[in-house]
Each structure stands twice: as C-alpha cells, then as structure tokens.
Design an enzyme around this catalytic site. Structure first.
Site, PDB file in Angstrom:
ATOM      1  CE  LYS A  13      -2.137  -0.929   3.805  1.00 11.96           C
ATOM      2  NZ  LYS A  13      -1.309  -2.065   4.225  1.00 11.96           N
ATOM      3  NE  ARG A  88      -4.607   1.563  11.908  1.00 12.61           N
ATOM      4  CZ  ARG A  88      -3.474   1.042  11.476  1.00 12.61           C
ATOM      5  NH1 ARG A  88      -3.370  -0.251  11.359  1.00 12.61           N
ATOM      6  NH2 ARG A  88      -2.457   1.811  11.162  1.00 12.61           N
ATOM      7  NE  ARG A 126      12.060 -11.292  -1.782  1.00 15.73           N
ATOM      8  CZ  ARG A 126      10.876 -11.915  -1.857  1.00 15.73           C
ATOM      9  NH1 ARG A 126      10.777 -13.181  -1.511  1.00 15.73           N
ATOM     10  NH2 ARG A 126       9.798 -11.281  -2.260  1.00 15.73           N
ATOM     11  NE  ARG A 139       9.009  -0.444   6.824  1.00 15.34           N
ATOM     12  CZ  ARG A 139       8.012  -0.412   5.947  1.00 15.34           C
ATOM     13  NH1 ARG A 139       8.231  -0.164   4.692  1.00 15.34           N
ATOM     14  NH2 ARG A 139       6.782  -0.645   6.340  1.00 15.34           N
ATOM     15  NE  ARG A 150       1.851  -2.912  11.576  1.00 15.87           N
ATOM     16  CZ  ARG A 150       2.186  -2.581  10.324  1.00 15.87           C
ATOM     17  NH1 ARG A 150       3.292  -3.003   9.780  1.00 15.87           N
ATOM     18  NH2 ARG A 150       1.382  -1.805   9.623  1.00 15.87           N
TER      19      ARG A 150
END
Length: 194
Positions: A13, A88, A126, A139, A150
């Site tokens: 996204k 959400r 990966r 990250r 998540r």
C-alpha cells in the site's frame, strides 16, 4: 480523487500510495503522521490526543476522524487524498463516511490489496534481510514477531472493512502479490473508471 488503500501490512500500500502521490499530486494521509502533526501543532484535537497518549490510552475513533477532518481541509488535500491504514474498523469507516458526507464529499474508490499471507511473510523476511545486508536499519515493522502481530490485528479488526465498502459499491481489488508495475496498472484502471 479520494481513495482508501486497504490491505494487510506489507501488501504494498505504501509503495503504491507514493506512486499515486507523484502521479496525481494529492497527499497520502497517514493517521499516525497526522496525529503526531496535530499534537506538535497544538490543535484542539491534537491537545485531546496528547492527553490520551500521555495517559497511555489508545486514541478514540472520534479523535482520529477529527484529525482526518482537519487534515482534508488543508489546501493540498482539496483535490483529493489517499488514506492508507485508515479506517481500520467498521466504526471508523462509519465515522469517516459521516464526516465526508457532512462536507459534501465522498470516496471515489476503496482499493483492497489481496495477498497470500504465507508469501507475504516471506516477502517481509526477504525485505528485512536485504535491508540488513545493505547496512541500513531494519524497519520496526519488518521484525517477524511485530509483523505477525500486525497481521493478526488486521485479520481481527480490519478485514471486515472490505465487505463494508463492497456493500456500498466502492470496493475494488488488486493482486497485491503481483510485481509493483502490474499493481500500479491495476490501480490506474480502477482510478480512471472511478
């Protein structure tokens, strides 16, 4: 053009939102970024949010929608915007629809990224390995445990948002496992038909 990009973490996204921003000159609105900006700017909604955050609580849907409402009034969002990661939940989607209707606005499309979760986990692993090999910081979201949490949260709350928008005739799907360029072409077809 007012769009929502919907899908699990790691579905692409953010990558596609950036491409849309570049092509159409409309902002990508991240509720996390907007929340931090409202707190830093000391807006009324920002002050409410700060008090809640400092108390260690989750910011309510009303406050998040209020922050989105403030943000879409800014000049760069007058021609449209891309919501990534919001809404959400069904209550957030309802509140967003009501807020937009009050302003005489409506969504043009909700684009859902369909993915294979097992392949998605491999994609994130990966990406983390490639980032580490390049000597860059990984990250926080690319940590396998964080990513699994998540993904679970998405399945538990956000997955219901797709059918909510399907009932309203706004939901369109893309193959989030396709190469970036192919996903971009799918999105361009959706946007041009909206």
């Amino acid at each position: 053009m007012r769009l929502i990009l919907l899908g699990p973490p790691g579905a692409g996204k953010g990558t596609q939102a950036q491409l849309l921003v570049e092509k159409y000159g409309i902002p990508q609105l991240s509720t996390g970024d907007m929340l931090r900006a409202a707190v830093a700017a000391g807006t009324e909604v920002g002050r409410k949010a700060q008090a809640i955050i400092e108390a260690g609580e989750l910011v309510s849907d009303d406050i998040v929608v209020g922050i989105v409402a403030e943000r879409i009034e800014e000049e760069d969002a007058k021609g449209g915007f891309i919501l990534d990661g919001f809404p959400r939940t069904i209550p957030q989607a309802d509140a967003l629809d009501s807020m937009l209707a009050e302003r005489g606005l409506a969504l043009d499309a909700v684009i859902e990224f369909k993915v294979d979760e097992a392949q998605l986990v491999h994609r994130i692993e990966r990406r983390a390995a490639e980032t580490a090999a390049a000597g860059k910081p990984i990250r926080k979201d690319d940590n396998p445990e964080v990513f699994q949490r998540r993904l679970r949260e998405f399945r538990e709350a956000t997955v219901a948002v797709g059918p909510f928008y399907r009932e309203r005739g706004l939901l369109r799907t893309v193959d989030g496992m396709a190469p970036v360029e192919a996903v971009t072409r799918q999105i361009e077809q959706i946007v041009s038909a909206a």
